[in-house]
Design a protein around this motif. Structure first.
Motif, short mmCIF file in Angstrom:
data_model
loop_
_atom_site.label_atom_id
_atom_site.label_comp_id
_atom_site.label_asym_id
_atom_site.label_seq_id
_atom_site.Cartn_x
_atom_site.Cartn_y
_atom_site.Cartn_z
N GLU A 2 -27.66 -43.72 -31.62
CA GLU A 2 -27.48 -44.08 -33.12
C GLU A 2 -27.15 -42.85 -33.57
O GLU A 2 -26.02 -42.60 -34.56
CB GLU A 2 -28.21 -44.84 -33.87
CG GLU A 2 -28.43 -46.47 -33.36
CD GLU A 2 -29.60 -47.12 -33.97
OE1 GLU A 2 -29.83 -48.29 -33.84
OE2 GLU A 2 -30.59 -46.35 -34.55
N ALA A 3 -28.12 -41.85 -33.37
CA ALA A 3 -28.06 -40.58 -34.03
C ALA A 3 -26.88 -39.88 -33.62
O ALA A 3 -26.05 -38.96 -34.25
CB ALA A 3 -29.12 -39.75 -33.60
N LEU A 4 -26.39 -39.92 -32.28
CA LEU A 4 -25.28 -39.22 -31.83
C LEU A 4 -23.92 -39.88 -32.31
O LEU A 4 -22.85 -39.28 -32.50
CB LEU A 4 -25.09 -39.36 -30.24
CG LEU A 4 -26.16 -38.71 -29.43
CD1 LEU A 4 -26.25 -38.83 -27.91
CD2 LEU A 4 -25.57 -37.06 -29.62
N PRO B 139 -30.11 -35.06 -31.28
CA PRO B 139 -28.72 -35.25 -31.37
C PRO B 139 -27.81 -33.81 -31.60
O PRO B 139 -28.69 -32.82 -32.16
CB PRO B 139 -28.43 -36.30 -32.51
CG PRO B 139 -29.77 -35.73 -33.39
CD PRO B 139 -30.83 -35.36 -32.20
N ASN B 140 -26.42 -33.98 -31.49
CA ASN B 140 -25.77 -32.90 -31.89
C ASN B 140 -25.78 -32.60 -33.43
O ASN B 140 -25.83 -33.32 -34.18
CB ASN B 140 -24.26 -33.16 -31.67
CG ASN B 140 -23.92 -33.48 -30.41
OD1 ASN B 140 -24.68 -33.02 -29.18
ND2 ASN B 140 -22.88 -34.16 -30.10
N ALA C 168 -28.57 -31.26 -34.65
CA ALA C 168 -30.17 -31.12 -34.89
C ALA C 168 -30.51 -29.87 -35.12
O ALA C 168 -31.55 -29.71 -35.82
CB ALA C 168 -30.95 -32.03 -33.87
N GLY C 169 -30.05 -28.85 -34.50
CA GLY C 169 -30.45 -27.52 -34.47
C GLY C 169 -30.84 -26.99 -33.13
O GLY C 169 -31.33 -25.81 -32.95
N LYS C 170 -30.90 -27.69 -32.28
CA LYS C 170 -31.35 -27.41 -30.82
C LYS C 170 -30.53 -26.03 -30.38
O LYS C 170 -30.79 -25.08 -29.79
CB LYS C 170 -31.42 -28.39 -29.82
CG LYS C 170 -30.22 -29.19 -29.46
CD LYS C 170 -30.42 -30.36 -28.64
CE LYS C 170 -29.40 -30.96 -27.83
NZ LYS C 170 -28.48 -31.45 -28.89
N THR C 171 -29.10 -26.16 -30.60
CA THR C 171 -28.29 -25.05 -30.00
C THR C 171 -28.47 -23.72 -30.75
O THR C 171 -28.48 -22.72 -30.32
CB THR C 171 -26.70 -25.78 -30.33
OG1 THR C 171 -26.44 -26.65 -29.36
CG2 THR C 171 -25.68 -24.47 -29.83
N THR C 172 -28.87 -23.92 -32.20
CA THR C 172 -29.09 -22.78 -33.12
C THR C 172 -30.51 -22.17 -32.62
O THR C 172 -30.47 -20.85 -32.30
CB THR C 172 -29.37 -23.12 -34.53
OG1 THR C 172 -27.99 -23.83 -34.96
CG2 THR C 172 -29.61 -21.97 -35.52
N LEU C 173 -31.44 -23.03 -32.41
CA LEU C 173 -32.76 -22.44 -31.61
C LEU C 173 -32.37 -21.88 -30.35
O LEU C 173 -32.83 -20.81 -30.05
CB LEU C 173 -33.66 -23.56 -31.54
CG LEU C 173 -34.93 -23.33 -30.87
CD1 LEU C 173 -35.53 -22.15 -31.61
CD2 LEU C 173 -36.01 -24.39 -30.75
N LEU D 254 -34.20 -26.25 -21.40
CA LEU D 254 -33.06 -26.96 -21.40
C LEU D 254 -32.86 -27.67 -22.72
O LEU D 254 -33.70 -28.30 -23.16
CB LEU D 254 -32.78 -27.72 -19.93
CG LEU D 254 -33.58 -29.08 -19.83
CD1 LEU D 254 -32.83 -30.32 -20.47
CD2 LEU D 254 -33.69 -29.04 -18.42
N ALA D 255 -31.60 -27.40 -23.27
CA ALA D 255 -31.35 -28.18 -24.39
C ALA D 255 -30.41 -29.46 -23.99
O ALA D 255 -29.62 -29.31 -23.24
CB ALA D 255 -30.42 -27.48 -25.41
N THR D 256 -30.85 -30.76 -24.44
CA THR D 256 -29.92 -31.92 -24.06
C THR D 256 -30.19 -33.04 -25.14
O THR D 256 -31.12 -33.10 -25.94
CB THR D 256 -30.57 -32.21 -22.47
OG1 THR D 256 -29.66 -33.28 -22.32
CG2 THR D 256 -31.98 -33.03 -22.60
N HIS D 257 -29.29 -33.76 -25.10
CA HIS D 257 -29.34 -35.03 -25.84
C HIS D 257 -29.50 -36.31 -24.65
O HIS D 257 -29.43 -37.50 -25.14
CB HIS D 257 -28.23 -35.29 -26.74
CG HIS D 257 -26.86 -35.42 -26.27
ND1 HIS D 257 -26.11 -34.27 -26.50
CD2 HIS D 257 -26.17 -36.08 -25.58
CE1 HIS D 257 -24.79 -34.46 -25.96
NE2 HIS D 257 -24.94 -35.71 -25.32
N GLN D 258 -29.57 -35.93 -23.49
CA GLN D 258 -29.54 -36.99 -22.62
C GLN D 258 -31.44 -37.28 -22.26
O GLN D 258 -31.87 -36.53 -21.53
CB GLN D 258 -29.16 -36.48 -21.07
CG GLN D 258 -27.77 -36.60 -21.39
CD GLN D 258 -27.03 -36.13 -19.91
OE1 GLN D 258 -27.26 -35.37 -19.34
NE2 GLN D 258 -25.84 -37.06 -19.78
N MET D 259 -31.98 -38.29 -22.90
CA MET D 259 -33.32 -38.57 -22.75
C MET D 259 -33.85 -38.79 -21.34
O MET D 259 -34.78 -38.56 -20.88
CB MET D 259 -33.73 -39.82 -23.72
CG MET D 259 -33.41 -39.57 -25.03
SD MET D 259 -34.43 -38.17 -25.85
CE MET D 259 -34.28 -38.20 -27.44
#
Lengths: 349, 294
Positions: free
Chosen positions: B291-293, B43-44, B46-51, B191-196
């Motif tokens: 829910e996390a989003l 989710p937003n 979570a740290g994926k954009t930082t990574l 790719l970073a995404t929150h679209q499962m």
């Protein structure tokens, strides 16, 4: 009542956490710093070129008398009348006092003083005439000193006005326009794309700054051509303008890199523009003097370099101090802009 | 000098990064095989954009090491920029420039011939719109321009941040096809995404990041098999009334129930349902991604 207190508190917090609060607080501070320093507390002085008498005793006495006068400043001293007139016609002084006709009768000065005043500087002309008249009157009767008044023509209104415009162009493009080139990049998120491309921060700055410098040079040339301005020293003028552009464009870029948005940059740019331009406008007039601190503003250095290049046939060495100063400002400004751009992406140091 | 085995295009070892008191990354380690599509899911926040930003050289880690295309992301950042392509979450094109002008600008920055721009425009079906100003394009078309921009210099590793977010289904499928094409040309895609669903359909391997930690890293199929719960949708009917039940796939009682329905001749239909990555996410984090989003 509690609701009102809560609303007031909320508005207060919203106000003080907004960046415009800094502008509002900074405004009087900047006015105090820049505008306050721009006005000197000393009385205005009329500058004169003095043609000194050959007799050392006469000159010593005249120098003592004139030196004690609070309204005249002997900016230039020469033994040659035509040199003094030349200096006045270039606009470097407001008048000429020719003291070669003076002699000493006992301990009193006698003879004739030649007074030449610039018809384009009526205020100074009146100050010079009145000062000389008061000096003679103070000696008491009988008055052995006579005066002869002549009028010269210094710098034309066009030559006097155009330098201000050229400085204004440099400042407006450098300080007001350049920040927008970066804030727009930030608002469209394109700056981030540039920062991950294999392009150095210097390249980014040179790309943006180069356009700014080119615009300033182009607008300056256009202004001079459209106004059919006679230029006494084209090469020094070109180099002074170039140095001025190099000095102010990085300042604008630094502002743009530090400001989070266009709206945030604009008030600061406007304020800085006024602060840098006002002392220049004052230096173009004679009414109030400008203080020594204001004289050291880069905009004032630019103005003096531009003015002297337009009205006087000079060599490059005559504007070297202004050019060197502006280049030093350019170097510091460029380093600041590079640092500020580096903050953008929290990139590596 | 790189310690990266030839098989991996991206390696993160114990990457850590904080912003003030917030720990955005808490020691993330990750390997991405060459020539694959790897998804960073979460989710937003979570740290994926930082990574993502650390791996693309935009952000310095507080600790740990990152290597991309055999290059240290800190020490060899300049060279790294030439070897990677980046697509940002925001559609950061110059709106007042045309499609072609946008690409020509970046071609110049990467030292790529202008002819490559025209080739890409044709390949991406953008040639007819090459003179259109970017702000007149649809979201999907802009996304294609952005991908074309990221591919101009034929990067070894392509980083995509939310490449299909905000696109309608048709454009999303088209963009997914383009991404597969990149992988098929031997480049590696992260790719970073929150679209499962996108990740499931597109990625060869995925990592799930939650609150700064990597909680899973495997192929989508293996993750679903290991952590998801398959189910059966069983419809039974008697006397004209049909009833549908979702029952566990891997439960012995389900077999008994199906056998009974077969014996009684009441079984109408039976469908198996695969676990989803969202099920995996729920299993790992205790909540669904939706829910996390929220």
């Amino acid at each position: 009542m509690r609701a009102l207190a809560g609303l007031l508190r909320k508005e207060f917090i919203a106000f003080v956490t907004n960046r415009t609060f800094i502008v509002i607080v900074g405004l009087p501070v900047l006015i105090a710093v820049f505008f306050g320093l721009a006005f000197g507390n000393e009385r205005p002085l009329a500058t004169v070129a003095v043609v000194r008498p050959a007799d050392e005793r006469v000159w010593s006495r005249a120098k003592t008398d004139l030196g004690s006068v609070q309204t005249l400043q002997m900016s230039e001293v020469t033994t040659d009348f035509s040199t003094a007139i030349d200096i006045a016609e270039r606009g470097r002084v407001s008048g000429v006092l020719d003291l070669r006709g003076l002699t000493l009768e006992g301990d009193r000065l006698a003879g004739r003083i030649g007074v030449s005043v610039d018809e384009l500087r009526p205020v100074s002309a009146e100050v010079i005439r009145a000062t000389v008249a008061a000096w003679i009157a103070a000696a008491g009767p009988p008055q052995p000193v006579a005066t002869s008044l002549t009028v010269l023509r210094g710098v034309s209104p066009r030559q006097a006005t155009i330098p201000l415009w050229l400085v204004a162009i440099t400042l407006i493009i450098g300080i007001s326009t350049m920040p927008l080139t970066l804030t727009e990049e930030r608002e469209h998120r394109t700056l981030r794309a540039l920062l991950v491309a294999p392009v150095s921060r210097w390249s980014l700055l040179i790309g943006k700054g180069g356009i700014g410098v080119a615009m300033i040079v182009a607008m300056t040339a256009l202004t001079l051509v459209l106004n059919r301005t006679p230029i006494a020293s084209p090469l020094p003028l070109a180099l002074v303008i170039l140095a001025g552009a190099l000095a102010f464009v990085p300042i604008g870029l630094t502002l743009g890199a530090l400001a989070p948005s266009q709206n945030a940059a604009s008030p600061f740019a406007g304020l800085l523009l006024i602060a840098l331009l006002l002392p220049v406008t004052l230096s173009q007039t004679e009414a109030p003097g400008i203080s020594d601190v204001a004289r050291w503003l880069p905009s004032t250095a630019l103005a003096s370099g531009v003015r002297v290049s337009i009205v006087t046939a000079i060599s490059l060495a005559d504007v070297l101090p202004q050019i060197a100063y502006l280049v030093a400002v350019a170097v510091i400004g460029a380093a600041a802009a590079r640092w500020a751009i580096g903050r953008e992406a929290v990139v590596l140091g | 000098m790189s310690n990266l085995p030839d098989a991996f295009a991206v390696r993160a070892v114990d990457l850590r990064r904080s912003f003030g008191s917030i720990q955005a990354l808490r020691g993330v380690s990750l390997d991405v095989p060459k020539g694959s599509i790897h998804g960073l899911l979460g989710p937003n926040g979570a740290g994926k954009t930082t990574l993502f930003r650390i791996l693309t050289g935009q952000l310095k880690p507080d600790g740990g090491r990152g290597e991309v295309a055999g290059l240290d992301v800190v020490a060899e950042r300049s060279e790294l920029r030439r070897r990677i392509g980046v697509l940002f979450e925001m559609q950061n094109l110059y709106p007042r420039l045309s499609v072609r002008e946008n690409l020509v600008l970046f071609a110049a920055l990467y030292g790529v011939a202008v002819s490559v721009v025209d080739e890409l425009l044709r390949k991406f079906d953008l040639f007819d719109r090459r003179t259109s100003k970017v702000d007149t394009l649809s979201n999907g078309m802009r996304q294609k321009v952005l991908i074309a921009r990221a591919l101009l210099h034929q990067p070894e590793v392509l980083f995509l941040d939310e490449p299909t977010t905000g696109l309608d289904p048709n454009w999303s499928l088209e963009v997914q096809e383009l991404i597969r094409g990149v992988r098929d040309a031997d480049a590696t895609v992260v790719l970073a995404t929150h679209q499962m669903e996108t990740a499931d359909a597109l990625c060869d391997t995925v990592s799930i990041i939650d609150r700064g930690s990597l909680v899973a890293n495997d192929t989508p199929r293996a993750l679903k098999r290991r952590l998801g719960k398959r189910s059966l949708l069983v419809e039974t009917g008697a006397n004209g009334a049909i009833r549908g039940d979702r029952i566990p796939f891997d439960d012995e009682s389900s077999a008994v129930r199906i056998a009974a329905a077969l014996r009684d001749r009441t079984l109408v239909s039976i469908h198996s349902e695969e676990a989803t990555l969202d099920d995996v996410f729920r299993q790992l984090t205790g909540k669904s991604l939706k829910e996390a989003l929220s």
